[in-house]
Motif scaffolding. Structure first.
Motif, PDB file in Angstrom:
ATOM      1  N   GLY A 147       5.435  17.140  -8.176  1.00 31.90           N
ATOM      2  CA  GLY A 147       6.858  16.425  -8.116  1.00 31.90           C
ATOM      3  C   GLY A 147       7.840  17.494  -7.769  1.00 31.90           C
ATOM      4  O   GLY A 147       8.701  17.063  -6.940  1.00 31.90           O
ATOM      5  N   ILE A 148       7.932  18.628  -8.330  1.00 28.92           N
ATOM      6  CA  ILE A 148       8.751  19.545  -8.190  1.00 28.92           C
ATOM      7  C   ILE A 148       8.722  20.027  -6.595  1.00 28.92           C
ATOM      8  O   ILE A 148       9.816  20.074  -6.127  1.00 28.92           O
ATOM      9  N   PHE A 181       9.925  16.793  -4.170  1.00 27.17           N
ATOM     10  CA  PHE A 181      11.009  16.099  -4.363  1.00 27.17           C
ATOM     11  C   PHE A 181      12.135  17.145  -4.659  1.00 27.17           C
ATOM     12  O   PHE A 181      13.353  16.894  -4.254  1.00 27.17           O
ATOM     13  N   GLY A 182      11.814  18.338  -5.107  1.00 32.25           N
ATOM     14  CA  GLY A 182      12.939  19.164  -5.325  1.00 32.25           C
ATOM     15  C   GLY A 182      12.932  20.364  -4.609  1.00 32.25           C
ATOM     16  O   GLY A 182      14.224  20.989  -4.771  1.00 32.25           O
ATOM     17  N   VAL A 183      12.112  20.702  -3.776  1.00 31.59           N
ATOM     18  CA  VAL A 183      12.355  22.083  -2.953  1.00 31.59           C
ATOM     19  C   VAL A 183      12.516  21.536  -1.625  1.00 31.59           C
ATOM     20  O   VAL A 183      12.095  20.740  -1.003  1.00 31.59           O
ATOM     21  N   SER A 184      13.804  22.185  -1.243  1.00 29.22           N
ATOM     22  CA  SER A 184      14.169  21.783   0.312  1.00 29.22           C
ATOM     23  C   SER A 184      13.706  23.232   1.076  1.00 29.22           C
ATOM     24  O   SER A 184      14.473  23.051   2.389  1.00 29.22           O
ATOM     25  N   THR A 223       6.540  19.511   1.133  1.00 28.59           N
ATOM     26  CA  THR A 223       6.341  18.241   0.707  1.00 28.59           C
ATOM     27  C   THR A 223       4.866  17.624   0.511  1.00 28.59           C
ATOM     28  O   THR A 223       4.290  16.803  -0.417  1.00 28.59           O
TER      29      THR A 223
END
Length: 71
Positions: A14-15, A18-21, A30
């Motif tokens: 999930g990290i 959704f959280g790492v760009s 992703t």
């Protein structure tokens, strides 16, 4: 794989999903996140199914009694 490992994979996935760009060349974080989440979900389902199967098992105790009569 235990429950803890499955939950860890779900959280890590999930990290990453959704959280790492950030971008790493040749790696889509992703997709890696989604794969980890799927692996964690499958692992959790398997662990819970096996735990449920163990709780429904029955145990039988056999007692043998022998009576000897002197004639």
């Amino acid at each position: 794989m235990g429950i803890g490992t499955s939950v860890f994979l779900l959280a890590l996935g999930g990290i990453l999903a959704f959280g790492v760009s950030d971008h790493i060349s040749g790696v889509d974080l992703t997709v890696v996140g989604y794969v980890l989440m799927i692996a964690g979900g499958i692992g959790l389902a398997v662990v819970l199914a096996l735990a449920n199967q163990r709780s429904r098992s029955t145990h039988t105790t056999v007692r043998e009694r022998r009576d000897f009569h002197d004639e």
